[in-house]
Design an enzyme around this catalytic site. Sequence first.
Site, mmCIF file in Angstrom:
data_model
loop_
_atom_site.group_PDB
_atom_site.id
_atom_site.type_symbol
_atom_site.label_atom_id
_atom_site.label_comp_id
_atom_site.label_asym_id
_atom_site.label_seq_id
_atom_site.Cartn_x
_atom_site.Cartn_y
_atom_site.Cartn_z
ATOM 1 N N LYS A 85 0.898 -1.174 0.000
ATOM 2 C CA LYS A 85 0.000 0.000 0.000
ATOM 3 C C LYS A 85 0.924 1.207 0.000
ATOM 4 O O LYS A 85 1.542 1.544 0.993
ATOM 5 C CB LYS A 85 -0.885 -0.017 1.240
ATOM 6 C CG LYS A 85 -2.237 0.670 1.083
ATOM 7 C CD LYS A 85 -2.183 2.176 0.902
ATOM 8 C CE LYS A 85 -1.944 2.935 2.181
ATOM 9 N NZ LYS A 85 -1.569 4.347 1.921
ATOM 10 N N CYS A 128 13.248 9.307 9.778
ATOM 11 C CA CYS A 128 12.850 8.826 11.106
ATOM 12 C C CYS A 128 14.034 8.819 12.060
ATOM 13 O O CYS A 128 13.882 9.037 13.255
ATOM 14 C CB CYS A 128 12.224 7.455 10.985
ATOM 15 S SG CYS A 128 13.185 6.355 9.991
ATOM 16 N N GLU A 176 8.597 14.505 17.775
ATOM 17 C CA GLU A 176 9.258 14.400 16.480
ATOM 18 C C GLU A 176 8.781 15.551 15.592
ATOM 19 O O GLU A 176 7.579 15.761 15.459
ATOM 20 C CB GLU A 176 8.907 13.063 15.840
ATOM 21 C CG GLU A 176 9.562 12.875 14.513
ATOM 22 C CD GLU A 176 9.301 11.492 13.932
ATOM 23 O OE1 GLU A 176 8.135 11.108 13.829
ATOM 24 O OE2 GLU A 176 10.279 10.819 13.585
ATOM 25 N N GLU A 214 8.095 0.087 12.183
ATOM 26 C CA GLU A 214 9.209 1.050 12.150
ATOM 27 C C GLU A 214 8.589 2.422 12.293
ATOM 28 O O GLU A 214 7.997 2.946 11.355
ATOM 29 C CB GLU A 214 9.952 0.968 10.816
ATOM 30 C CG GLU A 214 10.628 -0.352 10.538
ATOM 31 C CD GLU A 214 11.942 -0.506 11.281
ATOM 32 O OE1 GLU A 214 12.251 0.322 12.165
ATOM 33 O OE2 GLU A 214 12.661 -1.467 10.974
HETATM 34 P P1 NAD Z 1 1.603 7.857 8.515
HETATM 35 O O1 NAD Z 1 1.558 6.982 9.685
HETATM 36 O O2 NAD Z 1 0.649 8.985 8.450
HETATM 37 O O3 NAD Z 1 1.337 7.025 7.179
HETATM 38 C C1 NAD Z 1 2.142 5.942 6.812
HETATM 39 C C2 NAD Z 1 1.348 5.022 5.938
HETATM 40 O O4 NAD Z 1 0.299 4.444 6.707
HETATM 41 C C3 NAD Z 1 0.665 5.702 4.744
HETATM 42 O O5 NAD Z 1 0.788 4.848 3.620
HETATM 43 C C4 NAD Z 1 -0.796 5.795 5.183
HETATM 44 O O6 NAD Z 1 -1.717 5.776 4.134
HETATM 45 C C5 NAD Z 1 -0.933 4.527 6.013
HETATM 46 N N1 NAD Z 1 -2.027 4.539 6.982
HETATM 47 C C6 NAD Z 1 -2.547 5.606 7.642
HETATM 48 N N2 NAD Z 1 -3.538 5.192 8.474
HETATM 49 C C7 NAD Z 1 -3.631 3.846 8.344
HETATM 50 C C8 NAD Z 1 -4.444 2.849 8.948
HETATM 51 N N3 NAD Z 1 -5.367 3.153 9.868
HETATM 52 N N4 NAD Z 1 -4.255 1.566 8.598
HETATM 53 C C9 NAD Z 1 -3.324 1.229 7.695
HETATM 54 N N5 NAD Z 1 -2.530 2.123 7.072
HETATM 55 C C10 NAD Z 1 -2.672 3.423 7.396
HETATM 56 O O7 NAD Z 1 3.109 8.330 8.380
HETATM 57 P P2 NAD Z 1 3.702 9.294 7.278
HETATM 58 O O8 NAD Z 1 3.168 10.652 7.611
HETATM 59 O O9 NAD Z 1 3.489 8.780 5.909
HETATM 60 O O10 NAD Z 1 5.276 9.177 7.592
HETATM 61 C C11 NAD Z 1 5.875 9.963 8.556
HETATM 62 C C12 NAD Z 1 6.115 9.158 9.822
HETATM 63 O O11 NAD Z 1 6.733 7.918 9.526
HETATM 64 C C13 NAD Z 1 7.073 9.827 10.779
HETATM 65 O O12 NAD Z 1 6.557 9.754 12.085
HETATM 66 C C14 NAD Z 1 8.361 9.029 10.673
HETATM 67 O O13 NAD Z 1 9.173 9.050 11.789
HETATM 68 C C15 NAD Z 1 7.880 7.680 10.352
HETATM 69 N N6 NAD Z 1 8.877 6.923 9.588
HETATM 70 C C16 NAD Z 1 9.576 5.912 10.195
HETATM 71 C C17 NAD Z 1 10.539 5.196 9.505
HETATM 72 C C18 NAD Z 1 11.310 4.080 10.146
HETATM 73 O O14 NAD Z 1 11.946 3.332 9.447
HETATM 74 N N7 NAD Z 1 11.273 3.930 11.456
HETATM 75 C C19 NAD Z 1 10.788 5.488 8.171
HETATM 76 C C20 NAD Z 1 10.050 6.517 7.570
HETATM 77 C C21 NAD Z 1 9.096 7.212 8.289
#
Ligand code: NAD
Length: 486
Positions: A174, A283, A383, A249
């Site tokens: 996704k 992240c 963050e 993650e």
């Molecule tokens: P997000 O959690 O808003 O979205 C991530 C993904 O989850 C998107 O594809 C979104 O459509 C999906 N999603 C949202 N709600 C969902 C649900 N209820 N069920 C299933 N899927 C759902 O995060 P973002 O804004 O895209 O990314 C930023 C965040 O990600 C930051 O907090 C960052 O630290 C973290 N991040 C972590 C890593 C890591 O490796 N630890 C890497 C990149 C980003």
Amino acid sequence: MKDYYQNYIDGQWVDGGDGTIDVINPGTGEHLAKHAMADAADVARAVAAAKRVHDSGALTSVRPVERGRMVQAMGRYILEHLDEVAELLCLEQGKPLWEAKQEIRGTARYFEYYGGQADTMEGRSIPLGQKYYDFTTYEPFGVSAQIIPWNYPVEMAARSISAALATGNTVVVKSSEICPCSSYIYAHAAEAVGLPAGAINIVCGYGHVAGVALTSHPDVRQIVFTGSVATGQTIARSAADILAPCVLELGGKSGAIVHKDADIDAFTGNVRWGIYFNSGQVCSAMSRIIVHEDRHDEVVENISAMAKSLSVGPGIDRPEFGANMGAMISHKQRDRAVGLVAGAQAEGATVVTGGRPLNNPGSFMEPTVLTGVTPDMEVAQEEIFGPVVSVLKFSTPQEAIEIANGTPYGLVGGTFTQNLDQGMRDAQQLRAGQIFVNEWYAGGVETPFGGYGMSGYGREKGREALMNYVQTKNVAISIGGGSGRS
Ligand code: NAD
């Protein structure tokens, strides 16, 4: 690039049941393309296709080395198309073109690495005495569901797709609804190397529609999520309902400790990467500098000069590696970061440089340095996910560790010192999944990565990650008829 990108389900390019989304170029604020949005029915078709391929044994009946070669070939295919994917990634994500190219090289490296591991998942033999033979094997879960964020949309997907395929799983990705277009390359690569239709499916959709449908589907047997803490918690609850293991993650608030004896010039180079790479939307960004009080002013002077030297503007105009930074992903993310900086000022912090949006239509923020930050401030705990570094002071090494460990997160941590004993003591005491000594982001695809505390659980990267994609089967064989029970 195209005006409209579709989803890829069971080997077909298809429209989405949830309409389309406008993808915006954050470097200009302009419309870039439309992307199909999947609904629950689209997701169900993708999962059914992936399950069919898994059940057929197409990926599990071959010798693992053959499967691994296909995975490696996907990486080579992606490298051959580096320029076209990197340009699209740069336009939809906002990072400088050279950073986008670096992301695509990193993507290919995952396929090279995990493809090469496919034939190394060896079980073991367990001695039970003369009347038995007993051994274990590692088998794939089946359908792996992978939810991808927007900050490294291609490389994060590579991390999980390559390991899942190498271990014989099939995949439904996704993609991020903010940054979905460049994921098309996975479909092309899969076809180019001869993976069966349905082995990889790429659907874009909203989290609350397609994301929820995917992570609650009973035929999904393993989930990998990279994104925010709040979404990770929601996914962990969904995973509990279908009893699928998941790797989470999540975010971080990682701190670099700078001791009195640190090489400050070298450290300044680390800050450039640590917080201004990808506009700080990383992240594991170095979002806090915890510096000995005797070196505080020198560190602030050096990093502020470096921050001011970065040329900020559209990624596509920044093709070459250098002192530059691109856009943030959206106005919303930028305004949140600007707001957190203003909040820090209200709490008594000082903006030494930056802190403001650029006066143009893109989603730009000045590279920012905050001083006078104390551990209790929101900016030291939350963050930011933007180009903002907070500088905090310490006087004793123990105080430095307490500040570094004083957030709910625990993704990475770092220490800068010329005293190896001090560095090793810090490495022992820092509460995080990965510790950098004298080089932020040291390590690579080979080194396990993942969080402590609210930064999540499970590990990606390295051999360790492969264990997330397999389940252990034990086979106990009785020979000679008699019972050997003890
Ligand atoms: P997000 O959690 O808003 O979205 C991530 C993904 O989850 C998107 O594809 C979104 O459509 C999906 N999603 C949202 N709600 C969902 C649900 N209820 N069920 C299933 N899927 C759902 O995060 P973002 O804004 O895209 O990314 C930023 C965040 O990600 C930051 O907090 C960052 O630290 C973290 N991040 C972590 C890593 C890591 O490796 N630890 C890497 C990149 C980003």
